[in-house]
Motif scaffolding. Sequence first.
Motif, mmCIF file in Angstrom:
data_model
loop_
_atom_site.group_PDB
_atom_site.id
_atom_site.type_symbol
_atom_site.label_atom_id
_atom_site.label_comp_id
_atom_site.label_asym_id
_atom_site.label_seq_id
_atom_site.Cartn_x
_atom_site.Cartn_y
_atom_site.Cartn_z
ATOM 1 N N ILE A 414 -14.599 3.318 0.131
ATOM 2 C CA ILE A 414 -13.181 3.093 0.425
ATOM 3 C C ILE A 414 -12.528 2.095 -0.536
ATOM 4 N N ALA A 415 -13.223 1.005 -0.861
ATOM 5 C CA ALA A 415 -12.641 0.020 -1.793
ATOM 6 C C ALA A 415 -12.343 0.672 -3.144
ATOM 7 N N HIS A 416 -13.190 1.604 -3.554
ATOM 8 C CA HIS A 416 -13.022 2.261 -4.855
ATOM 9 C C HIS A 416 -11.943 3.351 -4.795
ATOM 10 N N LEU A 417 -11.819 3.979 -3.624
ATOM 11 C CA LEU A 417 -10.705 4.915 -3.409
ATOM 12 C C LEU A 417 -9.382 4.147 -3.466
ATOM 13 N N ALA A 418 -9.365 2.954 -2.880
ATOM 14 C CA ALA A 418 -8.166 2.106 -2.926
ATOM 15 C C ALA A 418 -7.837 1.707 -4.368
ATOM 16 N N LEU A 440 -7.079 7.358 2.677
ATOM 17 C CA LEU A 440 -7.042 5.965 3.133
ATOM 18 C C LEU A 440 -6.343 5.844 4.482
ATOM 19 N N TYR A 441 -5.252 6.587 4.622
ATOM 20 C CA TYR A 441 -4.496 6.589 5.892
ATOM 21 C C TYR A 441 -5.390 7.074 7.035
ATOM 22 N N ALA A 442 -6.112 8.177 6.802
ATOM 23 C CA ALA A 442 -6.949 8.751 7.862
ATOM 24 C C ALA A 442 -8.106 7.819 8.211
ATOM 25 N N PHE A 443 -8.705 7.182 7.194
ATOM 26 C CA PHE A 443 -9.837 6.282 7.424
ATOM 27 C C PHE A 443 -9.429 5.122 8.325
ATOM 28 N N TYR A 444 -8.282 4.511 8.044
ATOM 29 C CA TYR A 444 -7.861 3.339 8.826
ATOM 30 C C TYR A 444 -7.180 3.715 10.137
ATOM 31 N N SER A 445 -6.263 4.668 10.099
ATOM 32 C CA SER A 445 -5.552 5.013 11.346
ATOM 33 C C SER A 445 -6.508 5.660 12.338
ATOM 34 N N GLY A 446 -7.514 6.388 11.823
ATOM 35 C CA GLY A 446 -8.504 7.011 12.704
ATOM 36 C C GLY A 446 -9.325 6.001 13.477
ATOM 37 N N GLN A 447 -9.315 4.742 13.014
ATOM 38 C CA GLN A 447 -10.023 3.661 13.731
ATOM 39 C C GLN A 447 -9.044 2.753 14.484
ATOM 40 N N GLY A 448 -7.760 3.170 14.487
ATOM 41 C CA GLY A 448 -6.745 2.359 15.155
ATOM 42 C C GLY A 448 -6.315 1.152 14.347
ATOM 43 N N LEU A 449 -6.657 1.135 13.045
ATOM 44 C CA LEU A 449 -6.299 -0.015 12.180
ATOM 45 C C LEU A 449 -4.964 0.275 11.501
ATOM 46 N N ALA A 453 -3.469 0.586 7.581
ATOM 47 C CA ALA A 453 -3.076 1.919 7.102
ATOM 48 C C ALA A 453 -1.633 1.935 6.587
ATOM 49 N N GLU A 454 -0.773 1.125 7.183
ATOM 50 C CA GLU A 454 0.669 1.202 6.887
ATOM 51 C C GLU A 454 1.022 0.981 5.404
ATOM 52 N N PRO A 455 0.489 -0.069 4.736
ATOM 53 C CA PRO A 455 0.851 -0.242 3.322
ATOM 54 C C PRO A 455 0.458 0.955 2.455
ATOM 55 N N TRP A 456 -0.631 1.629 2.818
ATOM 56 C CA TRP A 456 -1.048 2.803 2.041
ATOM 57 C C TRP A 456 -0.066 3.954 2.222
ATOM 58 N N CYS A 457 0.449 4.109 3.449
ATOM 59 C CA CYS A 457 1.465 5.145 3.698
ATOM 60 C C CYS A 457 2.756 4.840 2.929
ATOM 61 N N GLN A 458 3.122 3.573 2.917
ATOM 62 C CA GLN A 458 4.345 3.177 2.205
ATOM 63 C C GLN A 458 4.177 3.371 0.691
ATOM 64 N N LEU A 459 2.989 2.997 0.181
ATOM 65 C CA LEU A 459 2.725 3.188 -1.241
ATOM 66 C C LEU A 459 2.719 4.674 -1.592
ATOM 67 N N CYS A 460 2.205 5.483 -0.682
ATOM 68 C CA CYS A 460 2.171 6.937 -0.891
ATOM 69 C C CYS A 460 3.591 7.484 -1.089
#
Length: 518
Positions: A414-418, A440-449, A453-460
């Motif tokens: 995940i760190a490398h995907l980021a 990244l969104y699915a990895f974090y939101s799928g855990q309720g984080l 997840a939000e900054p990745w969605c905004q960057l997307c």
Amino acid sequence: MTNHSDSQVTRQEIFKDVQANGNITVGNITQIYKIVNNLGELPKPTGFPQNIPASNTDKFVGRERELERLHQQLQSNHSVVIAAVEGMGGVGKTELAIQYSLLHLQLDNYPGGICWLRARESDIGLQILEFATTDLSLHPPENLELPEQVRWCWQHWRQGETLIVFDDVKNFSHVKPYLPPQLSQFKVLITTRLKLDLAGSLFLKVLSETDALLLLAQLIGEEKQNQELALAKELCQRLGYLPLALQLVGRYVKKRNITLADMLKRLEEKGLGHPSLVVKENDPTWTLNVKNGVAAAFELSWSELSDDAQQLGCLLSLFALAPIPWSLVERAATEQDSEELEDARVELENLHLLQGGDTYQLHQLIQEFLRNKQNNLVNADEQKDNFCKVFVGVAQSIPDSPTLQLITSVKDAIAHLAEVAQNLTDAVSDKNLISVFVGLYAFYSGQGLYAIAEPWCQLCVSVLQSRLGEEHPDVASSYNNLAELYYYQGLYSEAEPLLKKALSLLQRLLGEEHPSVA
């Protein structure tokens, strides 16, 4: 800096409580360095054969344990002992050897002399002869070949325990013929970037944060550091707690009288190419006896690598500053078979450019150095493309509701995907661009984080709008994902306008009869 008006009295006072004869402790060494910043400041005992070079630092910190351990290793038995100080360029191997030599010079632990040899140079035998003739008044027979003359010198050496330092060994086989014979009086200390795996090897790490701050304070002034403590910590972290980098930057800040915020900004703009980290030839005015800047120190190791190892180093530089699973490296290095790749990895490890076991990691300044090299590769774009394809695949394997098993299987990637999402999207195709962020969104939101997840969605949203333009179905999907995240958190007023934008855009682009619109 300590002022020594009466050298003999001062020396006796500093060393009066210290146990010598193989029994010096961390406490003893700490006590000495509390009184004197650097043993190079003390007058050297006279009538003692030694050619210890000048110290490279104003303040020597954080290595008391290593100095104790080094002495224990060198005194461990009654035959010749070889102790090696290993580590990456700039970590302070030579300085540790200088301070060890100065400490035991003052303690009279090596009455047979301390002979310092510059092992990176080719004339090691001639250096030994020069020391023997100049400092010991030995005159070997002229009809002997050089190796025999050196052997004659060892046999006729001055009595008493003797320290021989081979500094910066780049090829152990070049040094081996000149090692002293197996006599108890000789102790050999080697500094090297190589991984020699000798019984007496001491791996030198970067400084702890505490010691890095202590060194920086000595260079820029305690008052300045205390006023900008948070920035001082950030600067130490930015320099990877590497002694050479801290020395150079600290002296630059002092000389220029700039704030630490200014220094951080300058490093952000120019990185390893910033003048503070570069030592110009014949310009020792503010760098003491430091010969190489940080990049130049790394360049010495780089030049020793094969093409395959250089390629691997460049590939590794694309990863984030996080543990790197070897399986991901193998997937990204599509051109090499696994055994060739292992050979290249061992080369990097042997020069302490890469550390690890199950996973691997680069020091951040080495990563920066290797990234600069990567940008200049003939196949730089191809290497980045292959790298990014691996992580697009990782991202696409993460479903909206990942299981615990799947989360565990991808978490190390995940760190490398980021890193791809933040710095390498230029190497990702338009078609796959959204996948990087959705993973990244699915990895974090799928855990309720959701907060992560939000900054990745905004960057997307931002990256897709910039790259694909407003009128693209993936831009609509990015609105939808961000809206969904707000919806999960009960932020309905934030979610609704985004959902309307996504719907309107899809109606316009795909028409009313499309399943995505439905």
